[in-house]
Design an enzyme around this catalytic site. Sequence first.
Site, PDB file in Angstrom:
ATOM      1  N   ASP A  52       5.871   0.844   7.763  1.00 11.97           N
ATOM      2  CA  ASP A  52       4.785   0.297   7.052  1.00 11.97           C
ATOM      3  C   ASP A  52       4.126   1.141   6.169  1.00 11.97           C
ATOM      4  OD1 ASP A  52       1.903  -0.276   6.717  1.00 11.97           O
ATOM      5  OD2 ASP A  52       1.701   0.135   8.776  1.00 11.97           O
ATOM      6  N   GLU A  82       3.432  -6.181   5.055  1.00 13.93           N
ATOM      7  CA  GLU A  82       2.781  -5.136   6.283  1.00 13.93           C
ATOM      8  C   GLU A  82       3.878  -5.786   6.723  1.00 13.93           C
ATOM      9  OE1 GLU A  82       0.291  -3.602   7.381  1.00 13.93           O
ATOM     10  OE2 GLU A  82      -0.187  -3.190   4.968  1.00 13.93           O
ATOM     11  N   ASP A 140       0.083   4.201   0.886  1.00 13.36           N
ATOM     12  CA  ASP A 140      -0.343   5.447   1.496  1.00 13.36           C
ATOM     13  C   ASP A 140       0.299   4.898   3.219  1.00 13.36           C
ATOM     14  OD1 ASP A 140      -2.678   3.425   2.400  1.00 13.36           O
ATOM     15  OD2 ASP A 140      -3.433   4.666   3.040  1.00 13.36           O
ATOM     16  N   HIS A 147       1.167  -1.166   0.303  1.00 12.54           N
ATOM     17  CA  HIS A 147      -0.199  -0.288   0.238  1.00 12.54           C
ATOM     18  C   HIS A 147       0.669   1.039  -0.147  1.00 12.54           C
ATOM     19  CE1 HIS A 147       0.747   0.939   4.420  1.00 12.54           C
ATOM     20  NE2 HIS A 147       0.214  -0.730   4.387  1.00 12.54           N
ATOM     21  N   GLU A 186      -4.984   2.133   2.131  1.00 12.72           N
ATOM     22  CA  GLU A 186      -5.232   0.717   3.217  1.00 12.72           C
ATOM     23  C   GLU A 186      -5.387   1.524   4.732  1.00 12.72           C
ATOM     24  OE1 GLU A 186      -3.007  -2.434   5.864  1.00 12.72           O
ATOM     25  OE2 GLU A 186      -3.086  -0.416   6.140  1.00 12.72           O
ATOM     26  N   HIS A 198       3.251   3.023  12.547  1.00 14.72           N
ATOM     27  CA  HIS A 198       1.895   3.627  12.971  1.00 14.72           C
ATOM     28  C   HIS A 198       2.139   5.154  14.169  1.00 14.72           C
ATOM     29  CE1 HIS A 198      -1.572   1.995  11.345  1.00 14.72           C
ATOM     30  NE2 HIS A 198      -0.653   1.045  10.579  1.00 14.72           N
TER      31      HIS A 198
HETATM   32 ZN   LIG Z   1       0.240  -1.478   5.905  1.00 14.36          ZN
END
Ligand SMILES: [Zn+2]
Length: 374
Positions: free
Chosen positions: A104, A161, A76, A74, A136, A347
């Site tokens: 990530d 991931e 984003d 992904h 995502e 994150h």
């Molecule tokens: Zn991810």
Amino acid sequence: MTVEQTLAQLVAIDSVSARSNAEIIFYLAARCEAAGFTVKHFPHTDETRVEKTNLVAVAQAEAFATIELALVGHTDTVPYDPTWTEALQLTERDGNLFGRGACDTKAFIAAALTAIDSIDVSKLRKPLALVFTADEEIGCLGAKRLAQARPFTARYAIVGEPTSLQPMRAGKGYCIAEVTVHGREAHSAYPGLGASAIFRAARLIERIENIAQEIRSDRRAGFDPPYTTLNVGVIQGGTAKNIIAGDCRFTLEWRTIPGQEADYVLNLVQEAVADLQKQDPDFVCEIDAARADESFETSAESELVQFLEDTSGKGSGTVAFGTEAPSMIALGAEPVVFGPGDIRVAHRTGEFVPPDQLHDCVRILRQAIERFCL
Ligand SMILES: [Zn+2]
């Protein structure tokens, strides 16, 4: 170009989900074309009218519709704190590489781009695709869109991931519903004139708690916990202490084990509502099922699972977070979630990837291409 240089270039492109991903797609398309791939853009505008694109790059254009192996990443990232001044500047510290998306999932993307640079695309006998998705982080929206459009089918998919390079062959589903229970407002001194939405919601929530207990007997090994979980995370209702509440709303979230459809819990809750209506014919409630991401499971016997177990030296496991794997199943693939970096540092400010995992990922992806496409 080294994998670290590629990662630095990817991190330098701000691709938080709220922005258009045009810039990173432009970069990825150029890299794939330079490596001999044919690219197709699948653009759309999101619900805030921002342009988003899914990109599919295939090594043999004539075989676009039937992919043997798809590497999915992904484009984003989650937002970053403005005080994290190095968020867009890949920075090495204590032997690790820091930056927004470094873990990530730009690390996986950098590894995939490096892997395709090292192979002779013209020698591939089965079609290889690199699939780059939008949005995502806000609900796997790009992958779902791709699954609906179905521009190709795939046999195997490695969904990038951060799993610390452990192949993850199954994951729980993720579903949310907003429940609104209605009552009738009245002065609280005269309960007979009204009907409390909060008392009604409480009866329904007690039933939901019972459902959560009952479905624990349906177990799936390898998950922690090994059953479907339910949560009522937010509740709101009523307007004042001396008014019988006219409305009560709560959110219901559930995470299903593979083998249970996403609406399995919803059906049980609806049965409970029907039962409550028998006792209280005025019991009115609306259930808005806002999100239903299916669980996924790829057989332990899958050739891709076994290949990734062998090359990574790690047994396969299960993921607790939502991924694009169910969308890859919708496209016909046996998916495995796999990539460098640790989801526990993703994150957060200061997410990072260990360089040795980055290099191992390049090696494993190159071997995967050779094993499945050569
Ligand atoms: Zn991810």
